[in-house]
Every structure is written in structure tokens, then in C-alpha cells.
Design a protein around this motif. Structure first.
Motif, PDB file in Angstrom:
ATOM      1  N   SER A  93       2.526  27.503  20.877  1.00  9.04           N
ATOM      2  CA  SER A  93       3.626  28.447  20.890  1.00  9.04           C
ATOM      3  C   SER A  93       4.956  27.702  20.817  1.00  9.04           C
ATOM      4  O   SER A  93       5.858  28.094  20.088  1.00  9.04           O
ATOM      5  CB  SER A  93       3.557  29.306  22.141  1.00  9.04           C
ATOM      6  OG  SER A  93       3.569  28.500  23.278  1.00  9.04           O
ATOM      7  N   ILE A 118       5.578  24.711  19.508  1.00  6.31           N
ATOM      8  CA  ILE A 118       5.781  24.110  18.199  1.00  6.31           C
ATOM      9  C   ILE A 118       6.073  25.184  17.168  1.00  6.31           C
ATOM     10  O   ILE A 118       6.904  25.026  16.302  1.00  6.31           O
ATOM     11  CB  ILE A 118       4.562  23.258  17.829  1.00  6.31           C
ATOM     12  CG1 ILE A 118       4.591  22.039  18.732  1.00  6.31           C
ATOM     13  CG2 ILE A 118       4.576  22.886  16.365  1.00  6.31           C
ATOM     14  CD1 ILE A 118       3.622  20.995  18.420  1.00  6.31           C
ATOM     15  N   GLY A 119       5.386  26.304  17.286  1.00 10.81           N
ATOM     16  CA  GLY A 119       5.608  27.382  16.341  1.00 10.81           C
ATOM     17  C   GLY A 119       7.026  27.914  16.420  1.00 10.81           C
ATOM     18  O   GLY A 119       7.662  28.165  15.416  1.00 10.81           O
ATOM     19  N   ILE A 120       7.515  28.041  17.617  1.00  8.05           N
ATOM     20  CA  ILE A 120       8.833  28.632  17.772  1.00  8.05           C
ATOM     21  C   ILE A 120       9.905  27.763  17.141  1.00  8.05           C
ATOM     22  O   ILE A 120      10.899  28.242  16.628  1.00  8.05           O
ATOM     23  CB  ILE A 120       9.139  28.835  19.272  1.00  8.05           C
ATOM     24  CG1 ILE A 120       8.213  29.882  19.845  1.00  8.05           C
ATOM     25  CG2 ILE A 120      10.567  29.249  19.500  1.00  8.05           C
ATOM     26  CD1 ILE A 120       8.104  31.112  19.038  1.00  8.05           C
ATOM     27  N   ALA A 121       9.650  26.481  17.146  1.00  6.23           N
ATOM     28  CA  ALA A 121      10.642  25.577  16.594  1.00  6.23           C
ATOM     29  C   ALA A 121      10.889  25.849  15.118  1.00  6.23           C
ATOM     30  O   ALA A 121      11.865  25.393  14.559  1.00  6.23           O
ATOM     31  CB  ALA A 121      10.198  24.139  16.792  1.00  6.23           C
ATOM     32  N   SER A 122       9.995  26.599  14.485  1.00  6.36           N
ATOM     33  CA  SER A 122      10.170  26.809  13.056  1.00  6.36           C
ATOM     34  C   SER A 122       9.885  28.258  12.689  1.00  6.36           C
ATOM     35  O   SER A 122       9.332  28.538  11.666  1.00  6.36           O
ATOM     36  CB  SER A 122       9.214  25.895  12.295  1.00  6.36           C
ATOM     37  OG  SER A 122       7.895  26.195  12.665  1.00  6.36           O
ATOM     38  N   CYS A 123      10.309  29.178  13.534  1.00  6.10           N
ATOM     39  CA  CYS A 123       9.764  30.516  13.345  1.00  6.10           C
ATOM     40  C   CYS A 123      10.683  31.502  12.669  1.00  6.10           C
ATOM     41  O   CYS A 123      10.229  32.539  12.222  1.00  6.10           O
ATOM     42  CB  CYS A 123       9.336  31.089  14.690  1.00  6.10           C
ATOM     43  SG  CYS A 123      10.731  31.447  15.737  1.00  6.10           S
ATOM     44  N   THR A 124      11.948  31.280  12.592  1.00 11.48           N
ATOM     45  CA  THR A 124      12.824  32.374  12.181  1.00 11.48           C
ATOM     46  C   THR A 124      13.638  32.007  10.952  1.00 11.48           C
ATOM     47  O   THR A 124      13.760  30.857  10.580  1.00 11.48           O
ATOM     48  CB  THR A 124      13.787  32.754  13.310  1.00 11.48           C
ATOM     49  OG1 THR A 124      14.543  31.601  13.641  1.00 11.48           O
ATOM     50  CG2 THR A 124      13.031  33.256  14.515  1.00 11.48           C
ATOM     51  N   ASP A 125      14.212  33.043  10.351  1.00 17.85           N
ATOM     52  CA  ASP A 125      15.088  32.850   9.206  1.00 17.85           C
ATOM     53  C   ASP A 125      16.521  32.801   9.719  1.00 17.85           C
ATOM     54  O   ASP A 125      17.120  33.841   9.958  1.00 17.85           O
ATOM     55  CB  ASP A 125      14.952  34.017   8.239  1.00 17.85           C
ATOM     56  CG  ASP A 125      13.515  34.216   7.829  1.00 17.85           C
ATOM     57  OD1 ASP A 125      12.932  33.287   7.293  1.00 17.85           O
ATOM     58  OD2 ASP A 125      12.998  35.313   8.077  1.00 17.85           O
TER      59      ASP A 125
END
Lengths: 498, 146
Positions: free
Chosen positions: B24, B26-33
């Protein structure tokens, strides 16, 4: 009979009806079926009965594509092969996995699910499952736990069954050891595949041990069953007669490497209504097995109906559920609690993560190549793995998760967040440790390596057993299909040689 | 852990395991536009008729949900860079349902049905990764305008 190749004399030549290289799930399955049919079998295994560091090191290689597990860390070089470590996940491929799908380049097996069904049933016995039972309604009735229903008509629940897991080396050692027409030769590494003068038939396996013994095996039929990377490696490395290697007139040996990209936790599901999701937990059920029963663990997973995948141009996938605690900021700029508070008639506080195991499209550039200047202890060139996942695949997965979200929303079960960037899925791509596709099965000799019977298009008496022949990978862990294909190939050889 | 693997392999595997354990993060570090840091109100005043939907929206979202609806509506309007009048136009489908209803309670019920119908038809909108029904996003935008 179990023998150690280190006790052979250098220069010795063994002979049998069938010689199989690799004593993992595929090789052991084939040896058992062939010996029952009365054929004389030699089963070569690189390792011994236990882990051996020097033998395991023969797997080492490099990676230039997506980082995956070290090449010597997810395949096991000992009697029983990688079943010595596998977790037991079993599920047949779906019928749609075999079909040619226009939106997936180079998809389409030359066989169908129906061709494989009788062998899946036999594979069930090999991996110590119960009778072949994959009907969702039947399984849900036996389980007694409900499955999610959605009015969208797109949501699909399927399930995995779990082998104990069967350790093939342990489970089948005695049977092979006592068989009069099977010789298991440990510490045997196939180093070279010399062809007969016409180049259309293999003359022998040339083998070596780490202790320096060199010997050969002659047979009426040869089978490579050493794994998705090693099979291709030895074909490419056998290049003294044909520079491209053996069975490689199509130029596809080592290409089309596929994994099952894992996107664990890529989506967060905020449940808004009390819902029994126990079918999606791993749980035990009592299943019929002939005249008796067997306890088998199963676990439900979510996906999309095959027609939806086709209509939308999506890849296959399964998503398991795990309850999670999701704090502020973990679903990007809009928190789970903010979305939950917007949903009317909310009653539940649970949050789940969706753990996706996906199919990837076969791509020619995803491949292994030899590193001629980097050789192992036997003088064999090591490999470089350039695993690639096309951006169309992650785009498709993003759309798939959006559709899952719409289905759960339609069922009144809350909202789903997925990690995205633009039209792409944005999440860490993890490997599953599944090596597939490097010797693909095609009807057209120019597009693949083996035919529908797993026979090399270029070499009449050379066959491939294992996930290397998978034309596409589906969304099921490969072992059950590997064993089913091995049973099918064994039957074919019995017919051919019997 | 397999004792036979070399140190490098061990280190790599440990890394991958840690990745799996901390997905979670690591994912958040690259999750949004290009995430919006702060959601603000509309720059221009909304069309006057927008205010007539306030009572309905209070009933639909409930007192506890209004602030979140405002945030989500504002987020969507800002990420789409729409003006107030464009945002108001965006809400036309939801407003039509409300306008056609005989009472506020009936409007809420009709909106709930439409949200379900949106999901059934996959008429959904991605708002910062959330798959939301088009109608509920319209309602959020409408509340943000008000």
C-alpha cells in the motif's frame, strides 16, 4: 530404479524408449504414465534428492527487463523440481484462454479446453485433489457460503482449489524407484542436443554431472521438461549444427516469455453493507472422490465474465480479497472514509484489498537470450531474462478494475478505488514465479516451437513438456495445466511408440 | 528462506518480500494524476437555480456526508478544470431526475435507482481512482457549486 549419474562411466550411453529431462511435475507425471503403459523410461534430474547449492547455482542468470525473482530462487533443481516449494494453487485454464482473441496479438492455442479436460481430471489425482469439480454452483452449494451476486451481469466468481501441496519428489519417489522400466538418473544435466544428419531428428541427449562424468542417452523419443527457461536455454545453446539453436527455425525459441503479473492490493473496496464474504476466504470443503470423499481447501476469487473480457478487449485475471486497514491518504487524495460517507444506507465498516493475478499478452520482445561470455560450472551459457509487460496490458487491467468497481456498486456493496495514472494501472508489478511461453504451442511452424501434441515443429522426436509451451498464460496458476499437458503428451507417446 | 541462495539473491528476495508486505505504501507513492493539494470553492458564483437543489442534496447525503460530497465534487470539478456554468451543465442528468420527481423523498429514491442503473450500465466516472456512478458525481458537483 534410482541411480546417480556420478556412478556412470564417462562415455557411457544409456538407452530407453523415452528419455525425459527434468523430474518436476511434468517429468514425473510423464514417467508414471509411460511406465504404466509398459514403455522403458529414463528420467534425468539435474539435482539430487535434496537441495544442493552448486546444482541450484546452475540456474543463475541476469535480468534486463522488469525485475523478477532471481532466476535461481523460484525454480528448484532437485528430484520433484519446483513442487518441492509450490503453494498448491490449482485452477484449470478457462475455455476462453485457449481461443484466438483478435485484440491479443499471437493468442490462440491449437487445442481447446475440451481437448484437455480428460487430462485435467487425471491431473487432479496427481496433485491429490478430489474429483474434477469446477462448477461454481455445485461448489458453492457444497461450501454452503454465498457468492456475490451483481445485477450488472459482468461479475464472475470462480475459485481455486489447493493441492496439499503435493511434493512430487516425495509423493512419487517410491513408485518410480520400484518401477522396473523406469530409471531415474540423478545429477544429470543435459548439455547438448545433437541432431541426426538430416537435422530433423534428435540423436541423443548429451549429459554431464558437476563432478565431470559425461554420458549420453539415446531414445525413440526425447522430452524436455526442465522449466520455462531451462528448456529454451538448452535448445538455444545447442547451436553447433544450427547457429540459431535446435527447433528454432521460427526464431521464437526463448521469446514470448510470460509471467502472471501480480498487482497485490491494487484496488481498495469500501464495503457499505453487511455481506457474507466467507466463500472468498480459504476454507475446507468435503468433495466427492470416486466412491469416497476428500477434504480440499478452496478459495473464491472475483473476475469478469469471459464475454465481457472479449467485448472490452481485456485480459483474464482473478482477484482475491483480503481485509485491510486503510488509513488517510492511502487511497490518494480522496479517503476511503470520505467515499463511504457519501454512500447511502451504509452499514458496514469493513475494507478489503483486491489482490490481482493477471494474464499478460504474449509479446515477442519479452524473452530470454544467452550470455555466451557468462558460463555456468558445466560450461553452459547463462541466460538473461528480459521480461516485458506491454502498457496495453496495464491499461486493460485498469479498465477491468473499473468494471469490477461498477459491478460491486451495482450490487449495492460499496465503492472501489484503484491505483491509476491516466488510463494506466499504476502499481508495483510483482512476478508470480511462473515462467511460460518460451516454446509456444502453435499450429503454424513459423509462429511457434511445438505443435498441438507438444512435438517440436522442426524435430520429429523431440517434445516439450511444461509451461514453456503455453501459448497464452490465462489467470490460473500453471501447475495443474502443466500436469494435464504432461498426461496428454504421455498418452500421445504411448500411441506413437506403443 | 532457502539457505542455499547467494547473498545477492537473498537481498533481492528480501526486497521483493518487503515490497509485498508494504504494497500500500509503495502503491500510494505513484497512485494519482497530479493530485490536487487543496479543494477550493467555485471561482464564479453558480447559476442561481443551483441553490434550489440544496434541500434535496442535504436529504440525499445526510448531514454527515455533505462535507465529503463537497470535497469530492470540488475535486472532480477542479481536476476537470471546469467553470461553474460548465459544472452546472454537467449535473443536468441528475437535476432532470430531481425536477421530474413529485417529492423530495421520491427524488432521493429515483436518484438511488439511477446510481444503481449507472453502475449496471458501467456509466461510471473515475475520480482520483474511485469508480463512482455518474449520477453521484453529478450530485457531489452540484453540492460543491452550492
Amino acid at each position: 530404479m534410482l541411480v546417480d549419474a556420478n556412478e556412470l562411466s564417462t562415455g557411457a550411453t544409456l538407452s530407453a524408449d523415452v528419455c525425459i529431462a527434468g523430474a518436476g511435475a511434468a517429468g514425473i507425471t510423464m514417467a508414471l504414465t509411460l511406465q504404466n503403459a509398459g514403455l522403458d523410461v529414463i528420467l534425468l534430474e539435474s539435482g539430487g534428492l535434496d537441495d544442493e547449492p552448486n546444482t541450484q547455482a546452475l540456474y543463475r542468470g541476469t535480468m534486463s527487463g522488469i525485475d523478477t525473482w532471481e532466476l535461481d530462487s523460484h525454480r528448484w533443481r532437485l528430484f520433484g523440481g519446483s513442487t518441492s516449494r509450490w503453494a498448491g494453487w490449482c485452477r484449470p485454464l478457462d475455455a476462453s484462454d485457449f481461443a484466438e482473441r483478435p485484440y491479443i496479438p499471437d493468442s490462440g492455442w491449437p487445442i481447446t479446453l475440451d481437448d484437455l479436460l480428460p487430462y485435467y481430471a487425471r491431473a487432479h489425482a496427481r496433485v491429490e485433489l478430489a474429483d474434477f469439480l469446477w462448477d461454481l454452483d455445485e461448489m458453492a452449494a457444497i461450501s454452503g457460503r454465498p457468492v456475490i451476486e451483481s445485477p450488472c451481469g459482468r461479475l464472475r466468481t470462480s475459485f481455486f482449489q489447493y493441492s496439499p501441496p503435493t511434493r512430487f519428489g516425495t509423493r512419487y519417489r517410491a513408485e518410480l524407484e520400484s518401477a522396473e522400466n523406469v530409471r531415474v538418473v540423478l545429477h544429470s544435466n543435459v548439455r547438448n542436443l545433437p541432431l541426426e544428419s538430416g537435422l530433423g531428428r534428435l540423436s541423443r541427449f548429451e549429459c554431464a554431472t558437476l563432478q565431470g562424468v559425461r554420458f549420453a542417452v539415446e531414445a525413440r523419443a526425447f522430452v524436455l521438461a526442465m522449466g520455462g527457461i531451462e528448456n529454451a536455454r538448452v535448445l538455444l545453446a545447442s547451436n553447433d549444427q544450427i547457429s540459431e539453436g535446435v527447433a528454432n527455425s521460427s526464431g521464437t525459441v526463448g521469446r514470448y516469455f510470460m509471467e502472471h503479473p501480480h498487482y497485490l492490493g491494487v484496488s481498495t473496496w469500501v464495503l457499505s453493507r453487511p455481506t457474507d464474504l466467507a466463500f472468498y476466504d480459504r476454507h475446507s470443503v468435503t468433495l466427492p472422490m470416486g466412491d469416497t470423499t476428500r477434504r480440499v481447501r478452496i478459495q473464491g476469487v472475483l473476475g469478469l465474465e469471459p464475454e465481457v473480457l472479449e467485448d472490452e478487449g481485456l485480459l483474464n485475471f482473478t482477484a482475491s480479497l483480503s481485509e485491510a486497514v486503510v488509513g488517510p491518504g492511502e487511497t490518494g487524495p480522496i479517503d476511503a472514509e470520505q467515499v463511504r460517507s457519501m454512500v447511502r444506507d451504509r452499514e458496514d465498516e469493513r475494507i478489503y484489498q483486491l489482490n490481482v493475478r493477471a494474464e499478460q499478452s504474449p509479446r515477442r520482445g519479452s524473452r530470454i537470450t544467452l550470455r555466451p561470455d557468462d558460463k555456468d560450472a558445466l560450461g553452459m551459457p547463462r541466460v538473461d531474462l528480459d521480461w516485458q509487460v506491454h502498457e496495453d496490458d496495464t491499461r486493460a487491467m485498469r479498465r477491468a478494475m473499473e468494471l469490477i468497481g461498477s459491478c460491486l456498486g451495482a450490487a449495492g456493496l460499496g465503492r472501489v478505488w484503484t491505483s491509476t495514472r491516466g488510463d494506466q494501472l499504476s502499481w508495483t508489478t510483482l512476478p508470480g514465479g511462473h515462467h511460460m511461453g518460451t516454446l509456444r504451442m502453435t499450429s503454424d511452424p513459423e509462429r511457434g516451437v511445438v505443435d498441438a501434441n507438444s512435438r517440436c515443429h522442426d524435430v520429429d522426436n523431440l517434445y516439450i513438456s511444461g509451461s514453456a509451451v503455453f501459448t497464452t498464460g490465462g489467470a490460473s496458476n500453471p501447475t495443474l495445466t502443466i500436469v494435464a499437458l504432461a498426461e496428454r503428451l504421455a498418452d500421445h507417446l504411448v500411441q506413437e511408440l506403443g | 528462506m532457502n539457505p542455499m541462495k547467494p547473498d545477492v539473491a537473498l537481498a533481492r528476495r528480501r526486497f521483493l518480500q518487503s515490497v509485498a508486505a508494504n504494497l500500500s505504501l509503495i502503491g500510494i507513492a505513484s497512485c494519482t494524476d497530479e493530485p490536487i493539494r487543496e479543494v477550493s470553492g467555485p471561482r464564479e458564483p453558480p447559476p442561481p437555480e443551483a441553490a434550489s437543489y440544496a434541500e434535496l442534496l442535504e436529504l440525499y447525503f445526510g448531514a454527515d456526508g455533505l462535507a465529503d460530497a463537497d470535497y469530492i465534487g470540488g475535486y472532480y470539478a477542479q481536476i476537470e478544470r471546469v467553470s461553474s456554468s460548465e459544472a452546472f451543465d454537467y449535473t443536468s442528468s441528475a437535476r432532470e431526475i430531481v425536477d421530474a420527481a413529485k417529492s423530495l423523498e421520491a427524488a432521493v429514491s429515483d436518484l438511488e435507482d439511477q446510481v444503481t442503473a449507472d453502475f449496471v450500465a458501467a456509466r461510471v466516472v473515475d475520480v482520483a481512482g474511485w469508480t463512482l456512478a455518474r449520477t453521484e458525481v453529478e450530485l457531489c458537483v452540484l453540492w460543491w457549486l452550492i
